[in-house]
Design a protein around this motif. Sequence first.
Motif, mmCIF file in Angstrom:
data_model
loop_
_atom_site.group_PDB
_atom_site.id
_atom_site.type_symbol
_atom_site.label_atom_id
_atom_site.label_comp_id
_atom_site.label_asym_id
_atom_site.label_seq_id
_atom_site.Cartn_x
_atom_site.Cartn_y
_atom_site.Cartn_z
ATOM 1 N N UNK A 72 -10.253 -5.014 3.566
ATOM 2 C CA UNK A 72 -11.563 -4.442 3.896
ATOM 3 C C UNK A 72 -11.758 -3.059 3.262
ATOM 4 N N UNK A 73 -11.235 -2.883 2.043
ATOM 5 C CA UNK A 73 -11.413 -1.639 1.307
ATOM 6 C C UNK A 73 -10.462 -0.515 1.680
ATOM 7 N N UNK A 74 -9.577 -0.734 2.652
ATOM 8 C CA UNK A 74 -8.621 0.294 3.067
ATOM 9 C C UNK A 74 -7.217 -0.092 2.615
ATOM 10 N N UNK A 75 -6.408 0.898 2.181
ATOM 11 C CA UNK A 75 -5.052 0.592 1.722
ATOM 12 C C UNK A 75 -4.159 0.165 2.885
ATOM 13 N N UNK A 76 -3.464 -0.969 2.695
ATOM 14 C CA UNK A 76 -2.528 -1.448 3.705
ATOM 15 C C UNK A 76 -1.117 -1.597 3.140
ATOM 16 N N UNK A 77 -0.968 -1.396 1.822
ATOM 17 C CA UNK A 77 0.356 -1.513 1.236
ATOM 18 C C UNK A 77 0.385 -1.165 -0.236
ATOM 19 N N UNK A 78 1.629 -1.102 -0.770
ATOM 20 C CA UNK A 78 1.856 -0.868 -2.188
ATOM 21 C C UNK A 78 2.720 -2.006 -2.709
ATOM 22 N N UNK A 79 2.270 -2.669 -3.769
ATOM 23 C CA UNK A 79 2.947 -3.845 -4.316
ATOM 24 C C UNK A 79 4.343 -3.476 -4.813
ATOM 25 N N UNK A 80 5.328 -4.303 -4.404
ATOM 26 C CA UNK A 80 6.702 -4.121 -4.865
ATOM 27 C C UNK A 80 7.115 -5.209 -5.840
ATOM 28 N N UNK A 81 6.951 -6.475 -5.425
ATOM 29 C CA UNK A 81 7.417 -7.584 -6.263
ATOM 30 C C UNK A 81 6.384 -8.702 -6.279
ATOM 31 N N UNK A 82 6.469 -9.521 -7.333
ATOM 32 C CA UNK A 82 5.609 -10.692 -7.457
ATOM 33 C C UNK A 82 6.439 -11.865 -7.954
ATOM 34 N N UNK A 83 5.946 -13.063 -7.712
ATOM 35 C CA UNK A 83 6.609 -14.257 -8.221
ATOM 36 C C UNK A 83 5.996 -15.505 -7.648
ATOM 37 N N UNK A 84 5.727 -16.482 -8.505
ATOM 38 C CA UNK A 84 5.159 -17.769 -8.093
ATOM 39 C C UNK A 84 3.892 -17.605 -7.260
ATOM 40 N N UNK A 85 3.061 -16.647 -7.605
ATOM 41 C CA UNK A 85 1.804 -16.438 -6.891
ATOM 42 C C UNK A 85 1.940 -15.644 -5.613
ATOM 43 N N UNK A 86 3.172 -15.339 -5.205
ATOM 44 C CA UNK A 86 3.424 -14.572 -3.990
ATOM 45 C C UNK A 86 3.635 -13.103 -4.356
ATOM 46 N N UNK A 87 3.096 -12.204 -3.530
ATOM 47 C CA UNK A 87 3.206 -10.768 -3.765
ATOM 48 C C UNK A 87 3.740 -10.115 -2.501
ATOM 49 N N UNK A 88 4.777 -9.294 -2.638
ATOM 50 C CA UNK A 88 5.317 -8.538 -1.508
ATOM 51 C C UNK A 88 4.949 -7.079 -1.687
ATOM 52 N N UNK A 89 4.418 -6.484 -0.621
ATOM 53 C CA UNK A 89 3.999 -5.083 -0.651
ATOM 54 C C UNK A 89 4.680 -4.328 0.488
ATOM 55 N N UNK A 90 5.012 -3.060 0.226
ATOM 56 C CA UNK A 90 5.555 -2.188 1.259
ATOM 57 C C UNK A 90 4.380 -1.734 2.113
ATOM 58 N N UNK A 91 4.476 -1.892 3.430
ATOM 59 C CA UNK A 91 3.374 -1.550 4.333
ATOM 60 C C UNK A 91 2.998 -0.084 4.242
ATOM 61 N N UNK A 92 1.713 0.175 4.364
ATOM 62 C CA UNK A 92 1.166 1.527 4.267
ATOM 63 C C UNK A 92 1.760 2.461 5.327
ATOM 64 N N UNK A 93 1.897 1.988 6.569
ATOM 65 C CA UNK A 93 2.430 2.851 7.626
ATOM 66 C C UNK A 93 3.908 3.163 7.399
ATOM 67 N N UNK A 94 4.679 2.181 6.953
ATOM 68 C CA UNK A 94 6.094 2.416 6.678
ATOM 69 C C UNK A 94 6.256 3.355 5.486
ATOM 70 N N UNK A 95 5.434 3.180 4.469
ATOM 71 C CA UNK A 95 5.476 4.049 3.293
ATOM 72 C C UNK A 95 5.071 5.482 3.662
ATOM 73 N N UNK A 96 4.034 5.624 4.478
ATOM 74 C CA UNK A 96 3.590 6.954 4.908
ATOM 75 C C UNK A 96 4.696 7.681 5.656
ATOM 76 N N UNK A 97 5.374 6.950 6.536
ATOM 77 C CA UNK A 97 6.470 7.536 7.306
ATOM 78 C C UNK A 97 7.592 7.995 6.376
ATOM 79 N N UNK A 98 7.929 7.180 5.408
ATOM 80 C CA UNK A 98 8.992 7.491 4.469
ATOM 81 C C UNK A 98 8.644 8.719 3.622
ATOM 82 N N UNK A 99 7.431 8.761 3.095
ATOM 83 C CA UNK A 99 6.999 9.858 2.236
ATOM 84 C C UNK A 99 6.837 11.161 3.023
#
Length: 180
Positions: A72-99
């Motif tokens: 819905x136009x808001x960031x919820x994650x950052x893409x880490x890996x892709x493969x076979x049409x599947x995409x894994x992203x690090x969650x926005x809240x977990x990334x914010x906490x880490x940074x």
Amino acid sequence: MGWPVIDNLNATLAEAVASNRQGTILRVRETGGIVSYPVRFTGMDDRYVEVRAIDPVDEAFKGVSGSQLLLDGSPVGMVLTTGDGSVNAYRHDALSHLVARFFQTSGPTQLPPSSLPVEPHDGLAIVTERTAIREEPSQWSEVVRWLSVGQSVEVTGKVAGLPWWQTREGYLRVRSTTMR
């Protein structure tokens, strides 16, 4: 600074996965142009979100690591890996906490999670949803081991002011358990 935050991201992502909602990956090309890829939300856990490409052409997803995942136009994650049409992203809240840990330079500091007061409490917690025993009372702490629904674990204490039980191995969230 200026990084928008979605209140209760966990519930928002759970609803997006349950209803297979559509989101977007925004990729910045080397030339500076922006490309948008439509995706559907298919899975999540405490740190990651999984989406699948609506257009199954995997070639389109090469080089999208580091791109924003939007709902819905808001960031919820950052893409880490892709493969076979599947995409894994690090969650926005977990990334914010880490940074955020790297940018805290002044002001009041919090006690490290392991230094928080623990009130004695004996009992047995029965897991009501798949949950992790973590090293520290934080959803971003390393996982010691995963528990399945119905498994039980001995509780030795309750972290004061936080929704965490202490066990001999680490900590687990109160909301994922029932006491016996």
